[in-house]
Design a protein around this motif. Structure first.
Motif, PDB file in Angstrom:
ATOM      1  N   LEU A  84       0.832  -1.204   0.000  1.00 32.47           N
ATOM      2  CA  LEU A  84       0.000   0.000   0.000  1.00 32.47           C
ATOM      3  C   LEU A  84       0.866   1.254   0.000  1.00 32.47           C
ATOM      4  CD1 LEU A  84      -2.969   0.780  -0.043  1.00 32.47           C
ATOM      5  CD2 LEU A  84      -2.956   0.770   2.453  1.00 32.47           C
ATOM      6  N   ASP A  85       1.987   1.211   0.716  1.00 33.36           N
ATOM      7  CA  ASP A  85       2.916   2.347   0.702  1.00 33.36           C
ATOM      8  C   ASP A  85       3.469   2.582  -0.709  1.00 33.36           C
ATOM      9  OD1 ASP A  85       2.596   2.800   3.400  1.00 33.36           O
ATOM     10  OD2 ASP A  85       4.426   1.728   3.997  1.00 33.36           O
ATOM     11  N   ARG A  86       3.829   1.503  -1.391  1.00 36.77           N
ATOM     12  CA  ARG A  86       4.349   1.644  -2.756  1.00 36.77           C
ATOM     13  C   ARG A  86       3.268   2.161  -3.700  1.00 36.77           C
ATOM     14  NH1 ARG A  86       7.014  -3.150  -1.163  1.00 36.77           N
ATOM     15  NH2 ARG A  86       5.391  -4.458  -2.089  1.00 36.77           N
ATOM     16  N   PHE A  87       2.054   1.709  -3.491  1.00 36.40           N
ATOM     17  CA  PHE A  87       0.939   2.183  -4.312  1.00 36.40           C
ATOM     18  C   PHE A  87       0.714   3.675  -4.093  1.00 36.40           C
ATOM     19  CE2 PHE A  87      -3.788   2.525  -4.974  1.00 36.40           C
ATOM     20  CZ  PHE A  87      -3.750   2.382  -6.351  1.00 36.40           C
ATOM     21  N   GLN A  88       0.751   4.112  -2.844  1.00 41.15           N
ATOM     22  CA  GLN A  88       0.597   5.530  -2.544  1.00 41.15           C
ATOM     23  C   GLN A  88       1.711   6.344  -3.202  1.00 41.15           C
ATOM     24  OE1 GLN A  88       0.634   6.508   1.632  1.00 41.15           O
ATOM     25  NE2 GLN A  88      -0.035   8.616   1.297  1.00 41.15           N
ATOM     26  N   LYS A  89       2.921   5.830  -3.167  1.00 39.90           N
ATOM     27  CA  LYS A  89       4.050   6.545  -3.765  1.00 39.90           C
ATOM     28  C   LYS A  89       3.867   6.697  -5.271  1.00 39.90           C
ATOM     29  CE  LYS A  89       9.125   6.438  -3.977  1.00 39.90           C
ATOM     30  NZ  LYS A  89       9.267   6.450  -5.445  1.00 39.90           N
ATOM     31  N   THR A  90       3.460   5.627  -5.949  1.00 39.10           N
ATOM     32  CA  THR A  90       3.288   5.718  -7.402  1.00 39.10           C
ATOM     33  C   THR A  90       2.121   6.631  -7.756  1.00 39.10           C
ATOM     34  OG1 THR A  90       1.951   3.684  -7.417  1.00 39.10           O
ATOM     35  CG2 THR A  90       4.301   3.460  -7.871  1.00 39.10           C
ATOM     36  N   LEU A  91       1.078   6.630  -6.936  1.00 35.86           N
ATOM     37  CA  LEU A  91      -0.031   7.557  -7.179  1.00 35.86           C
ATOM     38  C   LEU A  91       0.432   9.002  -7.057  1.00 35.86           C
ATOM     39  CD1 LEU A  91      -3.194   6.058  -5.411  1.00 35.86           C
ATOM     40  CD2 LEU A  91      -2.945   6.598  -7.830  1.00 35.86           C
ATOM     41  N   SER A  92       1.218   9.280  -6.048  1.00 37.92           N
ATOM     42  CA  SER A  92       1.681  10.655  -5.832  1.00 37.92           C
ATOM     43  C   SER A  92       2.590  11.114  -6.965  1.00 37.92           C
ATOM     44  CB  SER A  92       2.407  10.764  -4.486  1.00 37.92           C
ATOM     45  OG  SER A  92       3.591   9.991  -4.492  1.00 37.92           O
ATOM     46  N   GLU A  93       3.318  10.180  -7.609  1.00 38.74           N
ATOM     47  CA  GLU A  93       4.224  10.543  -8.690  1.00 38.74           C
ATOM     48  C   GLU A  93       3.493  10.940  -9.965  1.00 38.74           C
ATOM     49  OE1 GLU A  93       6.710   7.139  -8.940  1.00 38.74           O
ATOM     50  OE2 GLU A  93       8.028   7.766  -7.282  1.00 38.74           O
ATOM     51  N   VAL A  94       2.229  10.581 -10.058  1.00 37.95           N
ATOM     52  CA  VAL A  94       1.444  11.013 -11.215  1.00 37.95           C
ATOM     53  C   VAL A  94       1.294  12.533 -11.216  1.00 37.95           C
ATOM     54  CG1 VAL A  94      -0.833  10.881 -12.324  1.00 37.95           C
ATOM     55  CG2 VAL A  94       0.248   8.813 -11.419  1.00 37.95           C
ATOM     56  N   GLY A  95       1.290  13.128 -10.015  1.00 36.00           N
ATOM     57  CA  GLY A  95       1.293  14.574  -9.915  1.00 36.00           C
ATOM     58  C   GLY A  95      -0.068  15.234  -9.839  1.00 36.00           C
ATOM     59  N   ASP A  96      -1.125  14.434  -9.762  1.00 33.56           N
ATOM     60  CA  ASP A  96      -2.465  15.004  -9.652  1.00 33.56           C
ATOM     61  C   ASP A  96      -2.858  15.065  -8.177  1.00 33.56           C
ATOM     62  OD1 ASP A  96      -5.109  15.752 -10.984  1.00 33.56           O
ATOM     63  OD2 ASP A  96      -5.731  14.096  -9.683  1.00 33.56           O
ATOM     64  N   PRO A  97      -3.251  16.237  -7.664  1.00 34.12           N
ATOM     65  CA  PRO A  97      -3.588  16.353  -6.234  1.00 34.12           C
ATOM     66  C   PRO A  97      -4.692  15.405  -5.794  1.00 34.12           C
ATOM     67  CG  PRO A  97      -3.350  18.520  -7.233  1.00 34.12           C
ATOM     68  CD  PRO A  97      -3.323  17.539  -8.358  1.00 34.12           C
ATOM     69  N   ALA A  98      -5.654  15.193  -6.666  1.00 31.07           N
ATOM     70  CA  ALA A  98      -6.776  14.323  -6.304  1.00 31.07           C
ATOM     71  C   ALA A  98      -6.313  12.896  -6.048  1.00 31.07           C
ATOM     72  CB  ALA A  98      -7.838  14.340  -7.404  1.00 31.07           C
ATOM     73  N   THR A  99      -5.372  12.411  -6.854  1.00 29.00           N
ATOM     74  CA  THR A  99      -4.892  11.039  -6.656  1.00 29.00           C
ATOM     75  C   THR A  99      -4.083  10.922  -5.370  1.00 29.00           C
ATOM     76  OG1 THR A  99      -2.928  11.460  -8.020  1.00 29.00           O
ATOM     77  CG2 THR A  99      -4.872  10.570  -9.127  1.00 29.00           C
ATOM     78  N   SER A 100      -3.336  11.970  -5.038  1.00 28.28           N
ATOM     79  CA  SER A 100      -2.571  11.948  -3.780  1.00 28.28           C
ATOM     80  C   SER A 100      -3.508  11.902  -2.588  1.00 28.28           C
ATOM     81  CB  SER A 100      -1.668  13.180  -3.694  1.00 28.28           C
ATOM     82  OG  SER A 100      -0.685  13.151  -4.713  1.00 28.28           O
ATOM     83  N   ASP A 101      -4.583  12.696  -2.649  1.00 29.74           N
ATOM     84  CA  ASP A 101      -5.573  12.674  -1.577  1.00 29.74           C
ATOM     85  C   ASP A 101      -6.229  11.301  -1.470  1.00 29.74           C
ATOM     86  OD1 ASP A 101      -5.010  15.313  -1.113  1.00 29.74           O
ATOM     87  OD2 ASP A 101      -6.762  16.086  -2.183  1.00 29.74           O
ATOM     88  N   TYR A 102      -6.483  10.700  -2.613  1.00 28.96           N
ATOM     89  CA  TYR A 102      -7.124   9.385  -2.622  1.00 28.96           C
ATOM     90  C   TYR A 102      -6.216   8.352  -1.973  1.00 28.96           C
ATOM     91  CZ  TYR A 102     -10.944   6.521  -4.353  1.00 28.96           C
ATOM     92  OH  TYR A 102     -12.064   5.730  -4.421  1.00 28.96           O
ATOM     93  N   ALA A 103      -4.920   8.459  -2.252  1.00 24.65           N
ATOM     94  CA  ALA A 103      -3.966   7.519  -1.662  1.00 24.65           C
ATOM     95  C   ALA A 103      -3.960   7.635  -0.148  1.00 24.65           C
ATOM     96  CB  ALA A 103      -2.574   7.774  -2.227  1.00 24.65           C
ATOM     97  N   GLU A 104      -4.030   8.849   0.362  1.00 23.85           N
ATOM     98  CA  GLU A 104      -4.050   9.048   1.810  1.00 23.85           C
ATOM     99  C   GLU A 104      -5.327   8.474   2.420  1.00 23.85           C
ATOM    100  OE1 GLU A 104      -3.431  13.168   2.601  1.00 23.85           O
ATOM    101  OE2 GLU A 104      -1.410  13.192   1.733  1.00 23.85           O
ATOM    102  N   MET A 105      -6.444   8.616   1.704  1.00 20.06           N
ATOM    103  CA  MET A 105      -7.706   8.051   2.208  1.00 20.06           C
ATOM    104  C   MET A 105      -7.646   6.526   2.241  1.00 20.06           C
ATOM    105  SD  MET A 105     -10.783  10.462   0.717  1.00 20.06           S
ATOM    106  CE  MET A 105     -10.293  10.375  -0.998  1.00 20.06           C
ATOM    107  N   LEU A 106      -6.991   5.928   1.258  1.00 16.22           N
ATOM    108  CA  LEU A 106      -6.835   4.475   1.253  1.00 16.22           C
ATOM    109  C   LEU A 106      -6.051   4.010   2.470  1.00 16.22           C
ATOM    110  CD1 LEU A 106      -6.069   3.717  -2.503  1.00 16.22           C
ATOM    111  CD2 LEU A 106      -7.996   2.834  -1.183  1.00 16.22           C
ATOM    112  N   GLN A 107      -4.999   4.749   2.819  1.00 18.66           N
ATOM    113  CA  GLN A 107      -4.214   4.409   4.001  1.00 18.66           C
ATOM    114  C   GLN A 107      -5.072   4.502   5.258  1.00 18.66           C
ATOM    115  OE1 GLN A 107      -1.286   3.168   4.271  1.00 18.66           O
ATOM    116  NE2 GLN A 107       0.102   3.900   2.686  1.00 18.66           N
TER     117      GLN A 107
END
Length: 255
Positions: A84-107
């Protein structure tokens, strides 16, 4: 107990998803943005695999406390945080704020999940994990809309990726539900309550329908030039799942 009951019955789907993602990646070598999205799908599969195991083993682990499945469940659960940590990291690298927020919600959702309390409904443990799995899928689906879809009959990368989060997601959910229920029934000496019997029938017939739909998708992709190696592996995955349906032998096998 036969090995097929202990193994993850959705494994052919997992293999097929990896195959489709790899095929998609072949088209993206020169496009960094698109490669980042494929990387998210790869990382997403690494999260989904242990979560699907948790979901399948959950009813036996929580409601029966079988030692063998307690260990299998714990092993799958232990694999989730790093993935899940690796998934969050790859989501954040896409650079879209919405995806980063989504990754944090998944955690946050992962930390809040309760897989220790016994419930009266057989499939509650499965459904609890399944809801989290669906959130992972939604985060991946949202990225597909960054991809431009070319006109024409050529197979586009977005089509391969969408196949993994739409048709394949439905099939994996039905296979997982069927697996969870058959394991639970087997550990209860074959007894099936009315609610479980209804859910079992829905999962079995649902997976049968899913496989028919995926077979049609394969035929369509083949007619448009799907790589022979991918097509062969796709067909082998579908055949393996049909063998599992034959092994379960439909809802009637539960009596």
């Amino acid at each position: 107990m036969p090995w097929i009951m202990l193994s993850m019955v959705s494994l052919p789907f997992v293999v097929l998803v990896w195959l489709l993602i790899t095929a998609a990646s072949d088209h993206l070598q020169h496009f960094r943005r698109l490669q980042q999205i494929v990387d998210v799908f790869v990382a997403g599969q690494a999260v989904l695999a242990p979560m699907e195991s948790m979901a399948a083993y959950g009813p036996v682990h929580i409601l029966i406390g079988d030692a063998e499945f307690n260990q299998l469940f714990a092993s799958a659960r232990d694999d989730v945080p790093d993935a899940l940590d690796r998934f969050q990291k790859t989501l954040s690298e896409v650079g879209d704020p919405a995806t980063s927020d989504y990754a944090e919600m998944l955690q946050a959702d992962w930390r809040a999940i309760n897989m220790t309390t016994s419930t009266s409904a057989t499939m509650d443990p499965y459904d609890a994990v399944r809801r989290l799995i669906e959130r992972v899928y939604r985060s991946m689906t949202s990225l597909i809309y960054f991809l431009e879809i070319d006109a024409g009959d050529d197979i586009h990368v977005s089509e391969l990726l969408m196949l993994t989060v739409e048709d394949m997601q439905t099939a994996r959910a039905d296979a997982g539900a069927l697996h969870a229920l058959t394991l639970f029934v087997a550990r209860r000496d074959g007894y099936v309550g009315s609610a479980d019997a209804e859910r079992l029938e829905l999962a079995w017939t649902g997976l049968q329908s899913d496989l028919q739909g995926l077979q049609r998708r394969l035929s369509s992709l083949n007619s448009r030039g799907l790589e022979p190696q991918v097509a062969q592996s796709f067909q082998q995955s579908l055949d393996a799942m049909r063998e599992y349906l034959d092994f379960v032998d439909g809802p009637s096998s539960t009596g």
